[in-house]
Design an enzyme around this catalytic site. Structure first.
Site, PDB file in Angstrom:
ATOM      1  N   TYR A  64      47.696  47.506  49.542  1.00  0.00           N
ATOM      2  CA  TYR A  64      48.646  46.490  48.672  1.00  0.00           C
ATOM      3  C   TYR A  64      48.722  45.214  49.516  1.00  0.00           C
ATOM      4  CZ  TYR A  64      51.017  47.881  44.544  1.00  0.00           C
ATOM      5  OH  TYR A  64      51.298  48.022  43.419  1.00  0.00           O
ATOM      6  N   GLU A  75      50.488  42.255  48.143  1.00  0.00           N
ATOM      7  CA  GLU A  75      51.189  41.176  47.117  1.00  0.00           C
ATOM      8  C   GLU A  75      51.456  39.883  48.300  1.00  0.00           C
ATOM      9  OE1 GLU A  75      54.651  42.909  45.443  1.00  0.00           O
ATOM     10  OE2 GLU A  75      53.201  43.745  43.863  1.00  0.00           O
ATOM     11  N   ASP A 100      37.273  25.423  31.522  1.00  0.00           N
ATOM     12  CA  ASP A 100      37.117  27.017  31.753  1.00  0.00           C
ATOM     13  C   ASP A 100      35.673  27.069  31.683  1.00  0.00           C
ATOM     14  OD1 ASP A 100      36.449  29.691  31.224  1.00  0.00           O
ATOM     15  OD2 ASP A 100      38.291  29.852  29.505  1.00  0.00           O
ATOM     16  N   THR A 137      35.291  33.305  35.194  1.00  0.00           N
ATOM     17  CA  THR A 137      35.151  34.653  35.567  1.00  0.00           C
ATOM     18  C   THR A 137      33.926  34.669  36.499  1.00  0.00           C
ATOM     19  OG1 THR A 137      33.890  34.898  33.774  1.00  0.00           O
ATOM     20  CG2 THR A 137      36.199  35.556  33.629  1.00  0.00           C
ATOM     21  N   LYS A 156      30.073  36.978  34.863  1.00  0.00           N
ATOM     22  CA  LYS A 156      29.041  36.367  33.854  1.00  0.00           C
ATOM     23  C   LYS A 156      27.936  36.123  34.384  1.00  0.00           C
ATOM     24  CE  LYS A 156      32.402  36.107  30.205  1.00  0.00           C
ATOM     25  NZ  LYS A 156      33.915  35.950  30.763  1.00  0.00           N
ATOM     26  N   ARG A 212      33.811  42.109  38.274  1.00  0.00           N
ATOM     27  CA  ARG A 212      34.515  41.862  37.075  1.00  0.00           C
ATOM     28  C   ARG A 212      35.912  41.071  37.433  1.00  0.00           C
ATOM     29  NH1 ARG A 212      34.033  42.656  32.068  1.00  0.00           N
ATOM     30  NH2 ARG A 212      32.059  43.417  32.519  1.00  0.00           N
TER      31      ARG A 212
HETATM   32  N1  DSN Z   1      34.923  38.650  26.255  1.00  0.00           N
HETATM   33  C1  DSN Z   1      34.093  37.435  26.844  1.00  0.00           C
HETATM   34  C2  DSN Z   1      32.977  37.008  26.500  1.00  0.00           C
HETATM   35  O1  DSN Z   1      32.254  38.001  25.698  1.00  0.00           O
HETATM   36  O2  DSN Z   1      32.574  35.866  25.988  1.00  0.00           O
HETATM   37  C3  DSN Z   1      35.047  36.152  26.834  1.00  0.00           C
HETATM   38  O3  DSN Z   1      36.325  36.887  27.294  1.00  0.00           O
END
Ligand code: DSN
Length: 413
Positions: free
Chosen positions: A50, A52, A196, A222, A225, A231
């Site tokens: 933990y 925080e 973004d 993110t 990707k 993730r």
């Molecule tokens: N789920 C993502 C995508 O597939 O583009 C976006 O949040």
């Protein structure tokens, strides 16, 4: 420890998923195969802790070592993108975006964002998402003529609406989003500018797309990707917004950070800084262009006429007026080709049915596939969809897909 022994019930499910990932084609534009080091860090003992708070300011003891991991991840993220500040705690891209809104907006403030059915994201003001419920989002989209962003139109909208924040970024837009004109528009109307970069973070890190960090006040992305990490999410900002963003993530929005995932983010940032990653990013784009060209040859209309990034949006109507995205996705699943239905700009069908498919090349590129394999992928898709009522033909395609995948295992050995 546990007297129960190995949990066969659960681990056989994991085995089957590993098998699925390595014997079928993974073309979901938001997915990838991480390195073994990323998997190892994600499955590490840091999940037990933990923490925080932030490094040096935690609400629990025993965090000296965890602090080192989080600082390493922060420093590597800042170095990779040239940012003044990084918060590596967002559990997901959606949390990262929501934290930015909490940090810089008051409820009811006006924000410009790209509409979901034009390629944007739920968290860019969709009425079914908290972003659209708490803030007054005004949407922009692509032009009817060339299905691309028109920065003059966005400028006109910004002048008319005087937003507090302009949000750029997309989930289904196959072209480069140029941060420079958006910065100028934000300056003209006195707005903040958030980019973004969830889908394209790896392309930015690999130098295949312009880096939004020098232009935007805040960049969210993110890590799973095109960046090929675990993730999760991340926020980069100028020093000016650092404190407000940190406060918005914790205690504003999240509790204990996932330090095992943060450690894996550190691994991914290091991997993305290597020279080989530049070649990887360039190959993702070459593969996307190759598959787009081959799919056009199969009779599909390519939205916007091509791609500059890792994804292609297909309009199925030119291939077969009757075929919906939903049917196409289900058929291709049976043929061992995994991708997702997607609305196309101006889609007459609902988001659950759609007239389009989204095809991404980040994961197949990670396995080593190149342009010749992309031609095969397009041929598989055309054959399966032309023969969608013929079970034996779908089974044959699936077998051939398996043969191709066996030459490009995501985790050899
Ligand atoms: N789920 C993502 C995508 O597939 O583009 C976006 O949040």
């Amino acid at each position: 420890m546990s007297p129960l022994g190995r949990d066969e019930e659960l681990f056989s499910i994991l085995d089957r998923e590993r098998e699925r990932q390595s014997t079928t084609l993974q073309l979901i534009a938001s997915e990838n195969f991480t390195s073994r080091a990323v998997l190892e860090a994600t499955g590490s003992v840091l999940t037990n802790k933990y923490a925080e708070g932030y490094p040096g300011k935690r609400y629990y003891g025993g965090n000296q070592i965890v602090d080192e991991a989080e600082e390493l991840a922060r420093r590597r993220a800042m170095d990779l993108f040239g940012a003044e500040h990084a918060n590596v705690q967002p559990h997901a891209g959606a949390n990262a975006n929501m934290a930015v809104y909490l940090a810089v907006l008051e409820p009811g403030d006006t924000v410009l964002g790209m509409r979901l059915d034009q390629g944007g994201h739920l968290t860019h003001g969709s009425p079914v998402n908290a972003s659209g419920q708490l803030y007054r989002f005004v949407s922009y989209g692509v032009t009817e003529s060339d299905e691309r962003l028109d920065y003059d139109q966005i400028r006109d909208l910004a002048k008319a609406e005087r937003p507090r924040l302009i949000v750029a970024g997309a989930t289904a837009y196959p072209r480069i989003i140029d941060p420079a004109p958006l910065r100028r528009i934000a300056d003209e109307v006195g707005a903040l500018f958030m980019f973004d970069a969830a889908h394209i973070a790896g392309l930015v890190a690999g130098g295949a797309h312009p880096n939004p960090v020098p232009e935007a006040d805040i960049v969210t992305f993110t890590t799973h990707k095109t960046l090929r990490g675990p993730r999760g999410g991340c926020i980069l900002s100028t020093a000016e917004h650092a404190k407000a963003i940190d406060k918005a993530i914790f205690p504003g929005l999240q509790g204990g950070p996932l330090e095992h995932v943060i450690a894996a983010k550190a691994v991914a940032f290091r991997e993305a800084a290597q020279p080989e990653f530049k070649e990887y990013a360039a190959q993702i784009v070459r593969n996307a262009r190759a598959v787009a060209e081959a799919l056009a040859g199969e009779g599909f209309r390519i939205v916007s006429g091509g791609t500059d990034n890792h994804l292609i949006l297909l309009d199925l109507r030119s291939f077969d007026e009757e075929l919906s995205g939903k049917q196409a996705q289900e058929t291709l699943d049976r043929a061992g080709v995994t991708l997702n239905k997607n609305q196309i700009p101006g889609d007459p069908r609902s988001p659950f049915v759609t007239s389009g498919l989204r095809v991404g090349t980040a994961a197949v590129t990670s396995t080593g596939m190149k342009e010749p394999e992309m031609a095969q992928v397009a041929a598989f898709m055309g054959r399966a969809l032309r023969n969608r009522s013929a079970d034996h033909e779908l089974a044959t395609v699936r077998e051939e897909v398996g043969t191709l995948c066996s030459k490009y295992p995501p985790y050899p050995g």
